[in-house]
Design a protein around this motif. Structure first.
Motif, PDB file in Angstrom:
ATOM      1  N   GLU A   1       8.976  -4.639  71.464  1.00 36.81           N
ATOM      2  CA  GLU A   1       8.057  -4.246  72.542  1.00 36.81           C
ATOM      3  C   GLU A   1       6.664  -3.921  72.011  1.00 36.81           C
ATOM      4  OE1 GLU A   1       7.666  -0.790  76.032  1.00 36.81           O
ATOM      5  OE2 GLU A   1       9.562  -1.083  74.968  1.00 36.81           O
ATOM      6  N   ALA A   2       6.594  -3.111  70.956  1.00 41.99           N
ATOM      7  CA  ALA A   2       5.290  -2.733  70.398  1.00 41.99           C
ATOM      8  C   ALA A   2       4.572  -3.952  69.819  1.00 41.99           C
ATOM      9  CB  ALA A   2       5.471  -1.659  69.327  1.00 41.99           C
ATOM     10  N   THR A   3       5.304  -4.816  69.157  1.00 41.30           N
ATOM     11  CA  THR A   3       4.696  -6.020  68.587  1.00 41.30           C
ATOM     12  C   THR A   3       4.196  -6.944  69.686  1.00 41.30           C
ATOM     13  OG1 THR A   3       6.204  -5.862  66.691  1.00 41.30           O
ATOM     14  CG2 THR A   3       5.059  -7.956  67.008  1.00 41.30           C
ATOM     15  N   GLN A   4       4.947  -7.044  70.780  1.00 40.46           N
ATOM     16  CA  GLN A   4       4.543  -7.919  71.876  1.00 40.46           C
ATOM     17  C   GLN A   4       3.213  -7.473  72.484  1.00 40.46           C
ATOM     18  OE1 GLN A   4       6.329 -10.865  72.886  1.00 40.46           O
ATOM     19  NE2 GLN A   4       4.261 -11.134  73.746  1.00 40.46           N
ATOM     20  N   GLN A   5       3.016  -6.171  72.589  1.00 45.58           N
ATOM     21  CA  GLN A   5       1.741  -5.660  73.109  1.00 45.58           C
ATOM     22  C   GLN A   5       0.585  -6.059  72.199  1.00 45.58           C
ATOM     23  OE1 GLN A   5       2.195  -1.443  73.697  1.00 45.58           O
ATOM     24  NE2 GLN A   5       3.854  -1.678  75.177  1.00 45.58           N
ATOM     25  N   TYR A   6       0.818  -5.980  70.910  1.00 48.57           N
ATOM     26  CA  TYR A   6      -0.172  -6.384  69.905  1.00 48.57           C
ATOM     27  C   TYR A   6      -0.473  -7.879  70.050  1.00 48.57           C
ATOM     28  CZ  TYR A   6      -2.249  -6.092  65.134  1.00 48.57           C
ATOM     29  OH  TYR A   6      -3.096  -6.099  64.055  1.00 48.57           O
ATOM     30  N   VAL A   7       0.581  -8.664  70.135  1.00 47.85           N
ATOM     31  CA  VAL A   7       0.457 -10.120  70.267  1.00 47.85           C
ATOM     32  C   VAL A   7      -0.318 -10.500  71.531  1.00 47.85           C
ATOM     33  CG1 VAL A   7       1.808 -12.208  70.785  1.00 47.85           C
ATOM     34  CG2 VAL A   7       2.485 -10.719  68.882  1.00 47.85           C
ATOM     35  N   ASP A   8       0.002  -9.837  72.626  1.00 45.83           N
ATOM     36  CA  ASP A   8      -0.675 -10.126  73.902  1.00 45.83           C
ATOM     37  C   ASP A   8      -2.174  -9.859  73.802  1.00 45.83           C
ATOM     38  OD1 ASP A   8       1.740 -10.845  75.000  1.00 45.83           O
ATOM     39  OD2 ASP A   8       2.047  -8.947  76.065  1.00 45.83           O
ATOM     40  N   ARG A   9      -2.533  -8.786  73.132  1.00 47.93           N
ATOM     41  CA  ARG A   9      -3.943  -8.457  72.973  1.00 47.93           C
ATOM     42  C   ARG A   9      -4.659  -9.505  72.118  1.00 47.93           C
ATOM     43  NH1 ARG A   9      -8.339  -6.573  75.396  1.00 47.93           N
ATOM     44  NH2 ARG A   9      -9.966  -6.118  73.857  1.00 47.93           N
TER      45      ARG A   9
END
Length: 287
Positions: A103-111
């Motif tokens: 979840e935390a990595t996905q937020q980073y990736v999305d940004r």
């Protein structure tokens, strides 16, 4: 000589607090002390894979954009292929079936994807935060991981940290900063890049915190021979609790040998007699 208005100096000063906070997260502190579980290191490698896949996809997209093109060094910097090698080492050839983006990595990736597609000038912040860190503190983490996890001397599992096409890291970082400073950016854009770099640090810290929470749940981790970790004192195979839990207590275990012996009727009779004799002696002594 660098000017206080150079982007490299603005980033260095403007992210100093975020950098210190990232270094003082529990995950990083434990890592630097060599207290890193192999399973957690594998998950961190997975997070890096998804992060760099997104970053390098957007860098490829903007390789001809003047706001980023001078910082495009695919041969020297790109990490995705190195991370694939590490994941194959840890998870096998079918690694893609065994990993997922947290979840935390996905937020980073999305940004990162948002920036690359809508505000490419801010890609500078993400590239700076990741690659300059990899060429600096990342080299310390490489040595710690190799030693703590007993990884092979052939550098399998730590390809991410190996920059084979950079002969001198210090000189390359100087070149990179010079290229950053030469970008044609106004004051407002530079400030936005510094703000985005701080945002990148926050994303990294969120990933670290996520890993730290997972790490606290890994109370028992398979070691050589499949035995879980206990208190770190002595041979786990001689610990009756773990041997019983695994159902693998061997005939040589003194604890289980004693228990089995105590269940014999004759031995029980002798024990009862001994207890009665000891009780009589104690009563005599007290009187």
């Amino acid at each position: 000589a660098r000017s206080p208005t150079d982007l490299s100096e603005l980033l260095k000063e403007g992210t100093k607090e975020s950098h210190d906070r990232a270094e003082n997260t529990q995950f990083v502190k434990d890592f630097l002390k060599g207290r890193i579980k192999k399973e957690l290191f594998k998950l961190a490698t997975v997070a890096l894979y998804f992060t760099y896949s997104a970053l390098e996809e957007e860098m490829d997209r903007n390789k001809d954009n003047p706001v980023f093109a001078p910082l495009y060094f695919p041969l020297e910097l790109h990490r995705r292929e190195a991370l694939v090698k590490d994941l194959k080492y840890f998870y096998g050839e079918d690694w893609k079936e065994n990993v997922q983006c947290s979840e935390a990595t996905q937020q980073y990736v999305d940004r990162i994807h948002h920036v690359g597609q809508h505000e490419p000038e801010l890609l500078v912040a993400h590239a700076y935060t990741r690659y300059m860190g990899d060429l600096s503190g990342g080299q310390v983490l490489k040595k710690v991981a190799q030693r703590a996890l007993k990884l092979p001397g052939t550098e399998e599992g730590i390809q991410f940290y190996m920059f084979d096409n950079i002969s001198n890291a210090q000189q390359f970082k100087q070149l990179y900063r010079a290229r950053m400073n030469a970008l044609d950016l106004d004051k407002n854009t530079k400030e936005r890049i510094v703000e985005e770099a701080n945002r990148a640090f926050r994303f990294n810290m969120q990933v670290f915190d996520e890993l730290d929470k997972i790490g606290r749940s890994l109370t028992e981790e398979a070691q050589d021979g499949g035995f879980p970790v206990h208190d770190g004192k002595g041979d786990v195979r001689k610990c009756p609790y773990y041997a019983d839990k695994l159902g693998k207590a061997g005939p040589g275990c003194p604890y289980h040998a004693a228990v089995a012996l105590a269940k014999q009727p004759l031995v029980q009779l002798v024990l009862v007699a001994c207890v009665a004799l000891a009780a009589g002696a104690a009563a005599w002594y007290i009187l």
